[in-house]
Motif scaffolding. Structure first.
Motif, PDB file in Angstrom:
ATOM      1  N   ILE A  36       0.801  -1.126  -0.044  1.00  0.00           N
ATOM      2  CA  ILE A  36      -0.123  -0.038  -0.052  1.00  0.00           C
ATOM      3  C   ILE A  36       0.875   1.391  -0.017  1.00  0.00           C
ATOM      4  N   ILE A  37       1.861   1.155   0.791  1.00  0.00           N
ATOM      5  CA  ILE A  37       2.936   2.581   1.006  1.00  0.00           C
ATOM      6  C   ILE A  37       3.679   2.633  -0.371  1.00  0.00           C
ATOM      7  N   GLY A  38       3.944   1.320  -1.083  1.00  0.00           N
ATOM      8  CA  GLY A  38       4.643   1.524  -2.143  1.00  0.00           C
ATOM      9  C   GLY A  38       3.891   2.027  -3.366  1.00  0.00           C
ATOM     10  N   TRP A  39       2.576   1.613  -3.427  1.00  0.00           N
ATOM     11  CA  TRP A  39       1.706   2.197  -4.717  1.00  0.00           C
ATOM     12  C   TRP A  39       1.295   3.427  -4.210  1.00  0.00           C
ATOM     13  N   ALA A  40       1.066   3.905  -2.874  1.00  0.00           N
ATOM     14  CA  ALA A  40       0.755   5.268  -2.603  1.00  0.00           C
ATOM     15  C   ALA A  40       2.049   6.175  -3.014  1.00  0.00           C
ATOM     16  N   GLY A  41       3.253   5.716  -3.079  1.00  0.00           N
ATOM     17  CA  GLY A  41       4.439   6.454  -3.544  1.00  0.00           C
ATOM     18  C   GLY A  41       4.337   6.702  -4.976  1.00  0.00           C
ATOM     19  N   ARG A  42       3.827   5.569  -5.753  1.00  0.00           N
ATOM     20  CA  ARG A  42       3.874   5.515  -7.277  1.00  0.00           C
ATOM     21  C   ARG A  42       2.921   6.590  -7.837  1.00  0.00           C
ATOM     22  N   THR A  43       1.809   6.575  -6.917  1.00  0.00           N
ATOM     23  CA  THR A  43       0.525   7.584  -7.240  1.00  0.00           C
ATOM     24  C   THR A  43       1.099   9.068  -6.831  1.00  0.00           C
ATOM     25  N   TRP A  44       1.941   9.194  -5.789  1.00  0.00           N
ATOM     26  CA  TRP A  44       2.385  10.496  -5.512  1.00  0.00           C
ATOM     27  C   TRP A  44       3.497  10.849  -6.654  1.00  0.00           C
ATOM     28  N   SER A  45       4.190  10.013  -7.227  1.00  0.00           N
ATOM     29  CA  SER A  45       5.374  10.161  -8.067  1.00  0.00           C
ATOM     30  C   SER A  45       4.770  10.496  -9.252  1.00  0.00           C
ATOM     31  N   SER A  46       3.821   9.944  -9.766  1.00  0.00           N
ATOM     32  CA  SER A  46       3.177  10.236 -11.225  1.00  0.00           C
ATOM     33  C   SER A  46       2.869  11.651 -11.145  1.00  0.00           C
ATOM     34  N   GLN A  47       2.544  12.302  -9.947  1.00  0.00           N
ATOM     35  CA  GLN A  47       2.016  13.569  -9.944  1.00  0.00           C
ATOM     36  C   GLN A  47       3.125  14.796  -9.599  1.00  0.00           C
ATOM     37  N   ASN A  48       4.191  14.193  -9.240  1.00  0.00           N
ATOM     38  CA  ASN A  48       5.436  14.934  -8.964  1.00  0.00           C
ATOM     39  C   ASN A  48       6.686  14.450  -9.474  1.00  0.00           C
ATOM     40  N   TYR A  49       6.997  14.535 -10.823  1.00  0.00           N
ATOM     41  CA  TYR A  49       7.996  13.881 -11.472  1.00  0.00           C
ATOM     42  C   TYR A  49       9.413  14.243 -11.004  1.00  0.00           C
ATOM     43  N   SER A  50       9.411  15.313 -10.494  1.00  0.00           N
ATOM     44  CA  SER A  50      10.822  16.147 -10.316  1.00  0.00           C
ATOM     45  C   SER A  50      11.400  15.549  -8.648  1.00  0.00           C
ATOM     46  N   LYS A  51      10.302  15.058  -7.920  1.00  0.00           N
ATOM     47  CA  LYS A  51      10.918  14.622  -6.486  1.00  0.00           C
ATOM     48  C   LYS A  51      11.410  13.248  -6.512  1.00  0.00           C
ATOM     49  N   ASP A  52      12.448  12.891  -5.637  1.00  0.00           N
ATOM     50  CA  ASP A  52      13.088  11.597  -5.267  1.00  0.00           C
ATOM     51  C   ASP A  52      12.256  10.835  -4.591  1.00  0.00           C
ATOM     52  N   SER A  53      11.704  11.601  -3.448  1.00  0.00           N
ATOM     53  CA  SER A  53      11.155  10.757  -2.195  1.00  0.00           C
ATOM     54  C   SER A  53       9.929   9.824  -2.859  1.00  0.00           C
ATOM     55  N   PRO A  54       8.930  10.235  -3.362  1.00  0.00           N
ATOM     56  CA  PRO A  54       7.920   9.343  -3.801  1.00  0.00           C
ATOM     57  C   PRO A  54       8.491   8.424  -4.716  1.00  0.00           C
ATOM     58  N   PHE A  55       9.520   8.505  -5.475  1.00  0.00           N
ATOM     59  CA  PHE A  55      10.161   7.529  -6.370  1.00  0.00           C
ATOM     60  C   PHE A  55      10.818   6.412  -5.856  1.00  0.00           C
ATOM     61  N   PHE A  56      11.532   6.876  -4.940  1.00  0.00           N
ATOM     62  CA  PHE A  56      12.076   5.693  -4.072  1.00  0.00           C
ATOM     63  C   PHE A  56      11.407   5.062  -3.171  1.00  0.00           C
ATOM     64  N   MET A  57      10.235   5.676  -2.594  1.00  0.00           N
ATOM     65  CA  MET A  57       9.298   5.208  -1.575  1.00  0.00           C
ATOM     66  C   MET A  57       8.494   4.207  -2.267  1.00  0.00           C
ATOM     67  N   ASN A  58       8.243   4.393  -3.580  1.00  0.00           N
ATOM     68  CA  ASN A  58       7.547   3.282  -4.460  1.00  0.00           C
ATOM     69  C   ASN A  58       8.493   2.174  -4.658  1.00  0.00           C
ATOM     70  N   ILE A  59       9.609   2.465  -5.167  1.00  0.00           N
ATOM     71  CA  ILE A  59      10.505   1.374  -5.596  1.00  0.00           C
ATOM     72  C   ILE A  59      11.171   0.241  -4.274  1.00  0.00           C
ATOM     73  N   VAL A  60      11.357   1.110  -3.244  1.00  0.00           N
ATOM     74  CA  VAL A  60      12.065  -0.041  -2.107  1.00  0.00           C
ATOM     75  C   VAL A  60      10.603  -0.603  -1.505  1.00  0.00           C
ATOM     76  N   CYS A  61       9.478   0.043  -1.340  1.00  0.00           N
ATOM     77  CA  CYS A  61       8.385  -0.645  -0.583  1.00  0.00           C
ATOM     78  C   CYS A  61       7.922  -1.828  -1.515  1.00  0.00           C
ATOM     79  N   THR A  62       7.917  -1.767  -2.974  1.00  0.00           N
ATOM     80  CA  THR A  62       7.079  -2.597  -3.469  1.00  0.00           C
ATOM     81  C   THR A  62       8.163  -3.736  -3.966  1.00  0.00           C
ATOM     82  N   ILE A  63       9.345  -3.513  -3.768  1.00  0.00           N
ATOM     83  CA  ILE A  63      10.588  -4.658  -3.802  1.00  0.00           C
ATOM     84  C   ILE A  63      10.783  -5.448  -2.397  1.00  0.00           C
ATOM     85  N   ILE A  64      10.444  -4.629  -1.506  1.00  0.00           N
ATOM     86  CA  ILE A  64      10.704  -5.246  -0.077  1.00  0.00           C
ATOM     87  C   ILE A  64       9.534  -5.965   0.525  1.00  0.00           C
ATOM     88  N   ALA A  65       8.217  -5.466   0.104  1.00  0.00           N
ATOM     89  CA  ALA A  65       7.038  -6.199   0.744  1.00  0.00           C
ATOM     90  C   ALA A  65       6.833  -7.606   0.498  1.00  0.00           C
TER      91      ALA A  65
END
Length: 252
Positions: free
Chosen positions: A9-38
């Motif tokens: 859930i956290i990973g996909w929330a980060g992916r949604t956030w990242s889709s609306q904020n292309y320039s930010k690193d935090s949501p991008f890595f939030m998506n990558i790390v959580c969907t890999i570790i979960a």
């Protein structure tokens, strides 16, 4: 499974956030790390469930004791989790593309550890089920705990012997509930394995690789397999199918 679900859930929330904020690193890595570790938490649940099934059906057919089985595979899963977390931290804290690429490679190593553990788990499980179905125990069979062999005054000695043999065999202990749980585990394993192969290829291709930037592939080969795995383990819930007291009574 709950921790795995929260991570997704956290990973996909980060992916949604990242889709609306292309320039930010935090949501991008939030998506990558959580969907890999979960999914590591999901594989840990699978290993625990298998140990419980071995206890119910018969430890004499298993090359490893249930406790050893759980310790070995959960330890491997923990190593995979730690390696993936280190990779995620390295990538998210990197100041240049080279550092981020290094973090991705570390995460790939963690996924590969997980894939090796799942592969060995499948081989051992296949061997265990083959021995149960063909009644080929590795160790001498002990008296089945909690199994009541039906008897009556009119049964002769040969009938009693046959009933005792059938009650003691692992195949006789494969109740419909345990069979259903094994089906659920099989489906879950296949989909998590597919997802692991995809994430390995995706990360090896780099952050700007054709696979990494393909949203449809991610949805089909990461999102869908994890959804199916979680859905299946909720339908074939261990609390329903292999609750220790309930299933022992069914075997008896």
């Amino acid at each position: 499974m709950v921790l795995g679900g929260i991570g997704e859930i956290i990973g996909w929330a980060g992916r949604t956030w990242s889709s609306q904020n292309y320039s930010k690193d935090s949501p991008f890595f939030m998506n990558i790390v959580c969907t890999i570790i979960a999914p590591s938490f999901m594989t840990a649940a699978m290993f625990i469930i298998v140990g419980r099934i071995i206890n119910l059906v018969g430890t004499e057919y298993s090359r490893l004791r249930p406790r050893t089985y759980s310790i070995l595979f959960i330890s491997a899963d923990f190593v995979a989790l730690v390696v993936q977390a280190i990779g995620g931290a390295t990538a998210s804290s990197a100041d240049d593309p080279k550092g981020a690429e290094k973090g991705a490679n570390i995460m790939v190593a963690g996924i590969l550890v997980q894939m090796v553990a799942i592969t060995i788990y499948c081989i051992i499980q296949g061997d265990y089920l083959w021995r149960v179905l063909t009644d080929r125990p590795i160790r001498p069979r002990s008296s089945p705990s909690g199994i009541v062999t039906p008897r009556s005054d009119i049964e002769d000695a040969s009938n009693n012997f046959t009933l005792e043999k059938e009650a003691a065999s692992g195949r006789a202990r494969l109740t419909p509930n345990i069979r259903n749980m094994l089906i659920g585990l099989g489906i879950t394993t296949v989909f998590i394995y597919i997802r692991s192969i995809y994430r390995t290829i995706e990360l090896l291709g780099g952050w700007n690789g054709a696979i990494f930037v393909n949203e449809k592939l991610f949805n089909a080969l990461d999102g869908m397999p994890i959804f199916v795995a979680m859905f299946v383990l909720n339908v074939f819930h261990p609390g329903r199918f292999i609750a220790i007291g309930k299933e022992r009574n069914a075997i008896a």
